[in-house]
Design a protein around this motif. Structure first.
Motif, short mmCIF file in Angstrom:
data_model
loop_
_atom_site.label_atom_id
_atom_site.label_comp_id
_atom_site.label_asym_id
_atom_site.label_seq_id
_atom_site.Cartn_x
_atom_site.Cartn_y
_atom_site.Cartn_z
N SER A 1 0.83 -1.21 0.00
CA SER A 1 0.00 0.00 0.00
C SER A 1 0.87 1.26 0.00
CB SER A 1 -0.92 0.03 1.23
OG SER A 1 -1.78 -1.07 1.25
N THR A 2 0.34 2.33 -0.59
CA THR A 2 1.00 3.62 -0.45
C THR A 2 0.66 4.18 0.93
OG1 THR A 2 -0.88 4.83 -1.41
CG2 THR A 2 0.82 4.06 -2.93
N VAL A 3 1.36 5.23 1.33
CA VAL A 3 1.14 5.86 2.63
C VAL A 3 0.39 7.17 2.43
CG1 VAL A 3 2.26 6.90 4.64
CG2 VAL A 3 3.19 4.80 3.64
N LYS A 4 -0.68 7.34 3.15
CA LYS A 4 -1.47 8.58 3.05
C LYS A 4 -0.60 9.79 3.35
CE LYS A 4 -6.05 6.70 4.23
NZ LYS A 4 -6.66 6.95 2.92
N GLY A 5 -0.68 10.79 2.50
CA GLY A 5 0.09 12.01 2.71
C GLY A 5 1.51 11.94 2.20
N ARG A 6 1.94 10.79 1.67
CA ARG A 6 3.29 10.64 1.11
C ARG A 6 3.14 10.28 -0.37
NH1 ARG A 6 7.20 5.62 2.51
NH2 ARG A 6 5.65 4.63 1.14
N ASN A 7 3.31 11.26 -1.23
CA ASN A 7 3.24 10.98 -2.66
C ASN A 7 4.41 10.09 -3.06
OD1 ASN A 7 2.26 11.19 -5.28
ND2 ASN A 7 3.21 13.18 -5.68
N GLU A 8 4.21 9.27 -4.07
CA GLU A 8 5.30 8.42 -4.54
C GLU A 8 5.23 8.29 -6.07
OE1 GLU A 8 4.48 3.86 -4.29
OE2 GLU A 8 4.11 4.65 -2.28
N PRO A 9 6.31 7.80 -6.70
CA PRO A 9 6.40 7.84 -8.16
C PRO A 9 5.24 7.20 -8.91
CG PRO A 9 8.55 7.43 -7.25
CD PRO A 9 7.60 7.40 -6.09
N CYS A 10 4.69 6.09 -8.45
CA CYS A 10 3.63 5.43 -9.21
C CYS A 10 2.43 6.34 -9.42
CB CYS A 10 3.20 4.13 -8.54
SG CYS A 10 2.21 4.32 -7.03
N MET A 11 2.25 7.33 -8.55
CA MET A 11 1.11 8.23 -8.66
C MET A 11 1.25 9.21 -9.83
SD MET A 11 -0.64 6.87 -6.36
CE MET A 11 -2.04 7.93 -6.10
N ILE A 12 2.34 9.09 -10.56
CA ILE A 12 2.50 9.86 -11.79
C ILE A 12 1.37 9.56 -12.77
CG2 ILE A 12 3.88 8.21 -13.15
CD1 ILE A 12 5.73 10.60 -13.84
N ARG A 13 0.78 8.37 -12.62
CA ARG A 13 -0.31 8.00 -13.52
C ARG A 13 -1.53 8.91 -13.34
NH1 ARG A 13 -0.07 3.01 -16.11
NH2 ARG A 13 -2.04 3.71 -17.03
N GLN A 14 -1.71 9.44 -12.14
CA GLN A 14 -2.81 10.38 -11.93
C GLN A 14 -2.53 11.70 -12.65
OE1 GLN A 14 -3.47 10.64 -7.65
NE2 GLN A 14 -4.92 8.93 -7.76
#
Length: 310
Positions: free
Chosen positions: A262-275
């Protein structure tokens, strides 16, 4: 689909599970990088914000060859530390140059450098301007493109870049949040513009991103910051993309309930580039696949011309 995240602050301790000096969960960088790969990211530029972070970005790039690459420079809000170097400003920039020269296979840009007048409490205008100018010397000496920062500078950033434009090959102004007119000024200088969640907050932001030609755009997360939030104007476009069967983000949990998948709430990470990609594609009325291809080629042309990304 192949993507390059041009701005990932992976030297931040949160990617090792440490928040404000306290270990909240296990080091999960390996899981973060696996999610990035699964999302289509084939390369990431790890941002060097000062001398120490630049060295750490290089170390990470050595640890994960072919996936991570480094920038080397001094962020405008960190320029106040230059004069505090034990051997002075010249030694500080000599050490940055030595980092580049010793690691040309993984260092892809000079930066992050530029001006930031929103945070003058960290470093005043005079110091920021002085040491922004010095980093054109690094770009000129090494032939590297530049990873640039411009925040609320009232034309000073554009003026300085224009005066030094012949000294560097190319570059991107990352995390862009300026106006249509400011974007046009950067495009007129032959620069590219980097977009992340912070670039998609307001309706005005969306209009600006829509106005920038696709062949001059790059994409990033600026993680752990700049995620696309529900309060952002861009989020409604993200919802439309999701309803159309777009990429689904991993589950997200609070750091106290950390799980490796899981990702961590409040911590953006590279995979979220898709958004970010989904919102940009909606704005430009283009498929995510076609946009990704254009963004990849733009980024490869500037930063990875002689590097094969798999």
């Amino acid at each position: 689909m192949k993507l390059i995240d041009i701005g990932a602050n992976l030297t931040d301790p949160v990617f090792r599970g440490k928040y404000r000096g306290k270990q909240a969960h296990p080091d999960d960088l390996v899981h973060i990088l696996a999610r990035a790969r699964a999302s289509g990211i084939v390369g990431m530029m790890v941002t060097g914000g000062n001398l120490k972070e630049s060295a750490e970005a290089i170390r990470l790039s050595r640890e994960y060859p072919g996936q991570l690459f480094a920038t080397v420079g001094c962020h405008p809000t960190r320029t106040s530390e230059v004069d505090r170097h034990s051997n002075g400003a010249t030694a500080y920039f000599t050490e940055l140059r030595q980092l580049i020269d010793a690691n040309r296979d993984v260092v892809v840009a000079v930066g992050e450098c530029g001006l930031d007048y929103d945070r003058l409490h960290f470093s005043g205008k005079d110091v920021q301007n002085k040491y922004f100018e010095r980093q054109f010397e690094l770009a000129e000496a090494t032939g590297l493109p530049m990873f640039l920062h411009d925040r609320n500078t009232g034309g000073d950033f554009v003026r300085i870049v224009r005066e030094n434009r012949s000294r560097f090959s190319n570059g991107v102004v990352h995390s862009f949040t300026g106006t249509v007119e400011e974007a046009r000024a950067l495009l007129d200088l032959g620069l590219y513009i980097g977009i992340n969640g912070c670039s998609l907050k307001t309706e005005e932001n969306l209009a600006v991103v829509k106005s920038i030609p696709v062949d001059r755009l790059m994409i990033e997360t600026d993680c752990p910051y700049c995620d696309v939030r529900r309060t952002h104007a861009g989020h409604k476009l993200l919802e439309q993309a999701s309803m159309a069967g777009g990429w689904a983000a991993p589950d997200s949990k609070k750091k106290e309930r950390w799980a490796s998948d899981s990702t961590v709430k409040g911590r953006n990470e590279p995979c979220m580039i898709r958004q970010v990609l989904a919102v940009m594609a909606q704005l430009h009325s283009i498929s995510e696949e076609d946009l990704a291809e254009r963004l990849f080629e733009n980024t490869k042309t500037v930063f990875f011309k002689d590097i094969e990304l798999q």
